[in-house]
Design a protein around this motif. Structure first.
Motif, PDB file in Angstrom:
ATOM      1  N   ARG A  18      -5.905  -4.576  13.059  1.00  0.00           N
ATOM      2  CA  ARG A  18      -7.095  -4.127  12.340  1.00  0.00           C
ATOM      3  C   ARG A  18      -8.345  -4.405  13.162  1.00  0.00           C
ATOM      4  N   ALA A  19      -9.305  -3.502  13.060  1.00  0.00           N
ATOM      5  CA  ALA A  19     -10.592  -3.728  13.698  1.00  0.00           C
ATOM      6  C   ALA A  19     -11.333  -4.834  12.941  1.00  0.00           C
ATOM      7  N   ALA A  20     -12.371  -5.359  13.553  1.00  0.00           N
ATOM      8  CA  ALA A  20     -13.120  -6.454  12.942  1.00  0.00           C
ATOM      9  C   ALA A  20     -13.676  -6.073  11.567  1.00  0.00           C
ATOM     10  N   GLN A  21     -13.965  -4.779  11.381  1.00  0.00           N
ATOM     11  CA  GLN A  21     -14.540  -4.340  10.112  1.00  0.00           C
ATOM     12  C   GLN A  21     -13.542  -4.339   8.971  1.00  0.00           C
ATOM     13  N   GLY A  22     -12.235  -4.351   9.293  1.00  0.00           N
ATOM     14  CA  GLY A  22     -11.240  -4.428   8.232  1.00  0.00           C
ATOM     15  C   GLY A  22     -10.308  -3.239   8.144  1.00  0.00           C
ATOM     16  N   TRP A  23     -10.605  -2.171   8.860  1.00  0.00           N
ATOM     17  CA  TRP A  23      -9.692  -1.036   8.879  1.00  0.00           C
ATOM     18  C   TRP A  23      -9.094  -0.884  10.278  1.00  0.00           C
ATOM     19  N   TRP A  24      -8.363   0.189  10.511  1.00  0.00           N
ATOM     20  CA  TRP A  24      -7.655   0.375  11.771  1.00  0.00           C
ATOM     21  C   TRP A  24      -8.312   1.486  12.590  1.00  0.00           C
ATOM     22  N   VAL A 292      -4.967   6.749  11.036  1.00  0.00           N
ATOM     23  CA  VAL A 292      -4.139   5.559  11.242  1.00  0.00           C
ATOM     24  C   VAL A 292      -4.423   4.500  10.181  1.00  0.00           C
ATOM     25  N   THR A 293      -5.611   4.514   9.599  1.00  0.00           N
ATOM     26  CA  THR A 293      -5.889   3.575   8.506  1.00  0.00           C
ATOM     27  C   THR A 293      -5.082   3.940   7.273  1.00  0.00           C
ATOM     28  N   THR A 294      -5.067   5.210   6.917  1.00  0.00           N
ATOM     29  CA  THR A 294      -4.284   5.594   5.736  1.00  0.00           C
ATOM     30  C   THR A 294      -2.792   5.429   5.992  1.00  0.00           C
ATOM     31  N   LEU A 295      -2.341   5.750   7.196  1.00  0.00           N
ATOM     32  CA  LEU A 295      -0.932   5.510   7.526  1.00  0.00           C
ATOM     33  C   LEU A 295      -0.584   4.028   7.416  1.00  0.00           C
ATOM     34  N   SER A 296      -1.489   3.168   7.879  1.00  0.00           N
ATOM     35  CA  SER A 296      -1.234   1.728   7.857  1.00  0.00           C
ATOM     36  C   SER A 296      -1.172   1.203   6.428  1.00  0.00           C
ATOM     37  N   VAL A 297      -2.126   1.616   5.609  1.00  0.00           N
ATOM     38  CA  VAL A 297      -2.131   1.196   4.210  1.00  0.00           C
ATOM     39  C   VAL A 297      -0.857   1.650   3.523  1.00  0.00           C
ATOM     40  N   ASP A 305       4.200   3.161  -5.024  1.00  0.00           N
ATOM     41  CA  ASP A 305       3.075   3.177  -5.965  1.00  0.00           C
ATOM     42  C   ASP A 305       2.170   1.948  -5.877  1.00  0.00           C
ATOM     43  N   ARG A 306       2.325   1.097  -4.881  1.00  0.00           N
ATOM     44  CA  ARG A 306       1.425  -0.045  -4.807  1.00  0.00           C
ATOM     45  C   ARG A 306       1.420  -0.619  -3.393  1.00  0.00           C
ATOM     46  N   ILE A 307       0.304  -1.268  -3.064  1.00  0.00           N
ATOM     47  CA  ILE A 307       0.227  -1.957  -1.792  1.00  0.00           C
ATOM     48  C   ILE A 307       0.919  -3.296  -1.941  1.00  0.00           C
ATOM     49  N   GLY A 308       1.571  -3.753  -0.913  1.00  0.00           N
ATOM     50  CA  GLY A 308       2.268  -5.032  -0.967  1.00  0.00           C
ATOM     51  C   GLY A 308       1.310  -6.202  -0.861  1.00  0.00           C
ATOM     52  N   PRO A 309       1.822  -7.390  -0.779  1.00  0.00           N
ATOM     53  CA  PRO A 309       0.972  -8.587  -0.747  1.00  0.00           C
ATOM     54  C   PRO A 309       0.310  -8.818   0.608  1.00  0.00           C
ATOM     55  N   GLN A 310       0.494  -7.894   1.558  1.00  0.00           N
ATOM     56  CA  GLN A 310      -0.022  -8.125   2.899  1.00  0.00           C
ATOM     57  C   GLN A 310      -1.551  -8.095   2.966  1.00  0.00           C
ATOM     58  N   LEU A 311      -2.195  -7.359   2.068  1.00  0.00           N
ATOM     59  CA  LEU A 311      -3.654  -7.302   2.022  1.00  0.00           C
ATOM     60  C   LEU A 311      -4.152  -8.002   0.764  1.00  0.00           C
ATOM     61  N   ASN A 312      -5.103  -8.934   0.911  1.00  0.00           N
ATOM     62  CA  ASN A 312      -5.654  -9.586  -0.275  1.00  0.00           C
ATOM     63  C   ASN A 312      -6.676  -8.681  -0.946  1.00  0.00           C
ATOM     64  N   ASP A 317     -10.606  -4.117  -1.044  1.00  0.00           N
ATOM     65  CA  ASP A 317     -11.928  -3.605  -1.407  1.00  0.00           C
ATOM     66  C   ASP A 317     -12.641  -3.025  -0.195  1.00  0.00           C
ATOM     67  N   VAL A 318     -12.539  -3.727   0.938  1.00  0.00           N
ATOM     68  CA  VAL A 318     -13.206  -3.258   2.156  1.00  0.00           C
ATOM     69  C   VAL A 318     -12.637  -1.908   2.589  1.00  0.00           C
ATOM     70  N   VAL A 319     -11.305  -1.810   2.641  1.00  0.00           N
ATOM     71  CA  VAL A 319     -10.678  -0.560   3.071  1.00  0.00           C
ATOM     72  C   VAL A 319     -10.974   0.548   2.075  1.00  0.00           C
ATOM     73  N   ARG A 320     -10.902   0.219   0.783  1.00  0.00           N
ATOM     74  CA  ARG A 320     -11.152   1.233  -0.251  1.00  0.00           C
ATOM     75  C   ARG A 320     -12.567   1.812  -0.139  1.00  0.00           C
ATOM     76  N   GLU A 321     -13.547   0.933  -0.043  1.00  0.00           N
ATOM     77  CA  GLU A 321     -14.930   1.405   0.019  1.00  0.00           C
ATOM     78  C   GLU A 321     -15.182   2.209   1.298  1.00  0.00           C
ATOM     79  N   TRP A 322     -14.605   1.754   2.392  1.00  0.00           N
ATOM     80  CA  TRP A 322     -14.771   2.489   3.643  1.00  0.00           C
ATOM     81  C   TRP A 322     -14.129   3.865   3.539  1.00  0.00           C
ATOM     82  N   LEU A 323     -12.926   3.904   2.963  1.00  0.00           N
ATOM     83  CA  LEU A 323     -12.209   5.165   2.856  1.00  0.00           C
ATOM     84  C   LEU A 323     -12.950   6.135   1.947  1.00  0.00           C
TER      85      LEU A 323
END
Length: 616
Positions: A18-24, A292-297, A305-312, A317-323
């Protein structure tokens, strides 16, 4: 459990990227083709204005690019599109033309210490081109699609290695008609190539004119208005589609018309200058950040139907708002696409399309728990994108890449991988909003999605090949017949069909049987049986087959092979399976990690739910 530990390791590896900003952001392959076209554009600029303020910058970049090209020639004297690609006539013609232009017309642009290797590379590549068939071979390679053959031949004519009479004219005057009529007039290039149609069409006309006096008059009168169209669709950073080749073709063509000082040309040059890498080369495109961010998520999602525990929660929130901020909310000036889509990048040269949009929709769905409600902003984004996809569906039931009904050229007609992706996103959106009690958000669309599903499934049923496979549009394999990659297309369609509850349908079973027949003895997969297994293709097959009842033994072998690649570190080695433009290869350094994570996460998730055995 060895596979579970490998899954954990590859997830950690993906998160580390992940980039420093939180996405890929990822990293696209360096390209001999991009480097050759960029250097050619700079050579034309330097040749036209050798004493300008920018000329020293151009000369430095030219020297770096020539050095990279001469030192990255394949052993057969040709070049491929990437450093992992086999030689092809198109890229080699472009490089040869660039080297010849530098050696014969701009000797000061070649560093003294590189003169011998550049001369040797120029001579040997000329022999390669002669044996491979030259200009005729380039035309034959692309057939009726002139999107890439004409730019290549134009580059070569500007370099002096092809006579202008061999360059097919392009009707750039068509760019002056209302965009609503583009589909009616059947453009000779695909929808995203409008800048090339205008600029390259003009430089060909500049050198060829036309025998027909009426058409000659029309084209002369079209020069200024078509240039205004070109100016209106150029992104603020100068890079058309964020692509160095397309931007360079436009740049060299305008300079070839005597338009070095034109604002479009100057912006193109600034983009080329800003896009160079430290080693003197250029990538095929700036980045695929949104893709690549959406592929990674979606890969990190432990189920559909859900993201795993890998992202808190904070990471989500960071990825969602950016997306959400990347969604196009206005009519796109380039393709005139309606608001609601996503492109592959967060940069201004991107264009909304029917692969990145469903990818973004699925990521937004996966960033919430199964029964968790969506915010008003998310609901607005998701419903707007659903309408965008529904409006894009072609009459045949499939989805094109950019524009509905533009034509029959590959990137404008319906394709299997995009259709499967769009169906998956639309149907899962409707299901998730029903579960969260927010189905009313789809008012006006609720009836359209089932109709689109029926039409899309009928399209996929018709386009399934006799052997059970489906061909994709955006991916291929350089060692397979006709560069095809049925593994990618088939796995993407089966993945969608399984999530639509059709894992036992006749076409799913037939497609799965093709995948099972084409598994290699080592447990991995490639485009077909007998080609070397790759991480990307094995991950894709694994991701799609885990729900197929008679595929358990095969997916266990595949998971074991993939886990071994994680432990050996080869999971980070990319393969050039991506297509960009027509028959132009690329690889992305994140692809093997993403596809491995997707396959192993799905394997672990399904095995944990079914209680099946887990081989070590």
């Amino acid at each position: 459990e060895q596979i579970v530990r490998a899954r954990n390791l590859v997830n950690e590896l993906l998160l580390e990227h992940r980039a420093a900003q939180g996405w890929w952001e990822g990293k696209l392959s360096t390209s001999a083709l991009s480097t050759a076209t960029a250097v050619m554009a700079l050579l034309k600029a330097y040749e036209t204005s050798p004493n300008s303020e920018a000329s020293q910058t151009w000369r430095k970049l030219i020297r770096g690019g020539l050095h990279w090209l001469a030192t990255n020639q394949n052993s057969d004297s040709g070049w491929g599109d990437t450093v992992l690609s086999i030689s092809n006539i198109s890229t080699t013609m472009l490089v040869h033309g660039t080297l010849r232009k530098a050696m014969q017309y701009c000797s000061e642009c070649v560093a003294p210490e590189d003169r011998e290797i550049v001369q040797r590379a120029m001579e040997s590549s000329g022999e390669y081109c002669r044996k491979a068939g030259g200009a005729e071979a380039v035309v034959k390679r692309y057939g009726k699609d002139r999107t890439f053959s004409v730019p290549i031949l134009t580059h070569c004519a500007l370099a002096g290695i092809v006579d202008w009479k061999h360059v097919i004219p392009l009707p750039f005057e068509l760019a002056c008609i209302p965009h609503q009529l583009y589909a009616t007039v059947r453009m000779p290039v695909v929808s995203y190539a409008l800048p090339a149609l205008i600029a390259i069409g003009q430089v060909i006309f500049h050198h060829q004119s036309h025998w027909n006096p009426v058409l000659r008059w029309i084209r002369r009168r079209s020069i200024a208005p078509s240039l205004r169209v070109l100016e209106s669709i150029q992104p603020p950073n100068g890079g058309f589609l964020e692509a160095t080749p397309l931007t360079s073709f436009v740049c060299m063509s305008l300079i070839g018309c005597g338009l070095l000082e034109h604002s479009v040309t100057q912006k193109c040059l600034k983009f080329i200058e800003a896009s160079v890498r430290e080693d003197g080369s250029w990538p095929i495109d700036t980045n695929l950040t949104t893709w690549v961010t959406t592929l990674s998520v979606n890969a990190l999602a432990s189920s559909g139907d859900r993201i795993g525990p890998q992202l808190n929660a904070g990471d989500k929130d960071v990825v969602r708002e950016w997306l959400l901020s990347q969604q196009y909310r206005e009519v796109h000036p380039y393709t005139h696409a309606a608001p609601g889509g996503w492109s592959w990048t967060d940069l201004p040269g991107g264009v909304p399309d029917a692969d990145d949009t469903p990818g973004a929709m699925l990521a937004l769905l996966n960033l919430r728990e199964a029964n968790e409600q969506f915010s008003p902003r998310e609901l607005d984004a998701l419903t707007l994108s659903a309408r965008w996809l529904l409006d894009l569906q072609n009459r045949d039931g499939g989805w094109p890449t950019f524009c509905r009904g533009w034509g029959t050229l590959p990137f404008d007609r319906s394709s299997n991988d995009l259709t499967a992706h769009a169906l998956r996103a639309l149907v899962l959106l409707q299901e998730r909003l029903s579960k969260s009690g927010q189905a009313s958000a789809l008012t006006g669309l609720a009836d359209r999605i089932p109709r689109a599903r029926r039409k899309g499934l009928a399209y996929l049923e018709r386009s399934q090949r006799a052997d059970g496979s489906w061909l994709p549009l955006w991916f291929g394999h350089q060692f397979n017949q006709d560069d095809e990659n049925p593994l990618y297309g088939t796995s993407r369609v089966i993945r969608a069909l399984s999530e639509l509850g059709l894992h036992e349908s006749a076409m799913t079973v037939k497609g799965a049987e093709w995948l099972l027949r084409n598994q290699n003895a080592d447990g991995g997969w490639s485009a077909r049986l007998g080609l070397a297994s790759s991480v990307e293709e094995t991950g894709l097959a694994l991701d799609s087959l885990v729900h197929i009842s008679n595929a358990q033994g095969a997916v266990d072998r595949g998971a074991t092979w993939l886990a071994q690649q994680v432990y050996e570190g080869t999971v980070k080695n990319p393969s050039p399976i991506g297509f960009y433009f027509a028959r132009l290869w690329y690889f992305e350094e994140l692809y093997p990690i993403i596809f491995a994570a997707a396959g192993l996460n799905r394997w672990v998730s399904v095995r944990s739910r079914t209680g099946s055995g887990k081989p070590s």
